[in-house]
Design an enzyme around this catalytic site. Structure first.
Site, PDB file in Angstrom:
ATOM      1  N   CYS A 197       0.811  -1.213   0.000  1.00 29.99           N
ATOM      2  CA  CYS A 197       0.000   0.000   0.000  1.00 29.99           C
ATOM      3  C   CYS A 197       0.849   1.270   0.000  1.00 29.99           C
ATOM      4  O   CYS A 197       0.538   2.240  -0.711  1.00 29.99           O
ATOM      5  CB  CYS A 197      -0.944   0.010   1.200  1.00 29.99           C
ATOM      6  SG  CYS A 197      -0.158  -0.432   2.774  1.00 29.99           S
TER       7      CYS A 197
ATOM      8  N   HIS B 153      -2.419   6.299   5.055  1.00 28.39           N
ATOM      9  CA  HIS B 153      -0.961   6.377   5.210  1.00 28.39           C
ATOM     10  C   HIS B 153      -0.454   7.732   4.729  1.00 28.39           C
ATOM     11  O   HIS B 153      -0.911   8.247   3.694  1.00 28.39           O
ATOM     12  CB  HIS B 153      -0.275   5.289   4.387  1.00 28.39           C
ATOM     13  CG  HIS B 153      -0.462   3.898   4.931  1.00 28.39           C
ATOM     14  ND1 HIS B 153      -1.039   3.633   6.150  1.00 28.39           N
ATOM     15  CD2 HIS B 153      -0.110   2.682   4.401  1.00 28.39           C
ATOM     16  CE1 HIS B 153      -1.048   2.310   6.352  1.00 28.39           C
ATOM     17  NE2 HIS B 153      -0.486   1.740   5.308  1.00 28.39           N
TER      18      HIS B 153
END
Length: 336
Positions: free
Chosen positions: A121, A241
């Protein structure tokens, strides 16, 4: 595969949202989750236990149930004619398996031999932001520090953050059983904390998460000479994130040219107006498809160096959406 997990649910949502052409869909999971019901496009489906025969007649199999499950079932799915899009790390560095971010290297899907890997990711959002700079100005070095959400470590990590956050005064002594790594000898509270370890450490002092970013970036960008270094940190954020990225380009564009290049990139949204305190944050990126980029500035000592702040939902673009986009590319290119 892994239909009842956090990423599996997001995959289902993306298939619905993007109106992916589906004639028949099967939801698979472990025996523990079999029997649960899932709603998809107005119909209710019962989750089935995954067995090799589950893939008979399947064209595309989206996997997100853990590396060992992918290693066991992906070859069985391919054997039965399915193209596997795998969201685990099981096949990412296999030379026979393309590692794909459609905005960056969509053509690589044409080389698949039954399995296509979905990158980490953190890697996905970073290469989306950097690819336009690589194409226009050349890219020689990347140094990235990540600030990663606990959802990347699963539901148990989210629950632990929530329970620990309820008692600030006892945060240092809060019960911790999940982070930094479930299998580690020691665990630390994540509430009110920052843990500079994601995954286990390798012999070179980097964690496996950091080595994933380093090796995957080189593979996706087709450049083994690219200098990449990473430090990955877990923060008490549920979803989204963030990354502080320093890059060195082969040319020295203006800051405005860098901004324009990134603003034109597919799947990327420029959010950069420091005078009005406009910049990406994980709270606003949660649930969104885009990779958001801001805080773009030239390095004070190197005219070819630039600093960027990159934020994206790790469960959406960082996992489920990227997988579905690969599936869309398979259909568009007619290479099933």
């Amino acid at each position: 595969m892994g239909a009842t997990g956090a990423v599996g649910q997001q995959m289902k949502d993306q298939l619905e949202k993007r109106n992916f052409p589906v004639k028949n869909i099967v939801f698979l999971a472990s025996s523990r989750s079999a029997g649960q019901e899932i709603d998809f496009k107005g119909e209710t489906y019962t989750v089935q236990e995954a067995v090799p025969e589950s893939f008979e007649g399947i064209d595309i199999a989206l996997f997100s149930a853990g590396g060992s499950i992918s290693e066991k079932f992906a070859p069985e799915a391919v054997k039965r004619g399915a193209v596997v899009i795998d969201n685990t790390s099981a096949f990412r560095m296999d030379k026979e398996v393309p590692l794909v971010v459609p905005e960056v290297n969509k053509k690589d899907i044409q080389t698949h031999k039954g399995i296509i890997a979905n990158p980490n990711c953190s890697t996905i959002q970073m290469v989306c932001a950097l690819q336009p700079l690589k194409e226009q100005y050349g890219l020689s070095k990347i140094v990235v520090s990540t600030y990663q959400a606990v959802s990347g470590a699963g539901v148990n990590a989210i629950n632990e953050l929530k329970s620990q956050s309820a008692d600030f005064d006892n945060a240092k002594n809060a019960e911790a059983n999940v982070l930094p790594v479930k299998s580690a000898d020691r665990h630390y509270p994540i509430a009110f904390n920052a843990i500079p370890q994601i995954d286990q450490f390798t012999d070179n002092g980097y964690t496996f998460e950091e080595m994933k970013m380093i090796n995957e970036t080189k593979k996706i960008m087709h450049d083994d000479t690219l200098s990449v270094a990473a430090t990955c940190v877990r923060l008490p954020v549920v979803t989204g994130h963030s990354e502080s990225v320093y890059v060195e380009l082969e040319e020295a564009p203006t800051v405005e040219e860098v901004k324009q290049s990134i603003a034109k990139a597919p799947g990327v949204e420029l959010m950069d107006d420091p005078a009005n305190q406009v910049y990406p944050m994980p709270l606003m990126a949660a649930g969104q498809d885009e990779v958001f980029v801001g805080r773009i500035r030239r390095d004070l000592d190197n005219p070819n160096g630039f600093h960027l702040w990159v934020v994206s939902d790790n469960l959406v673009k960082g996992a489920a959406l990227n997988s579905v986009q690969i599936a869309e590319a398979l259909v568009e290119e007619q290479i099933l």
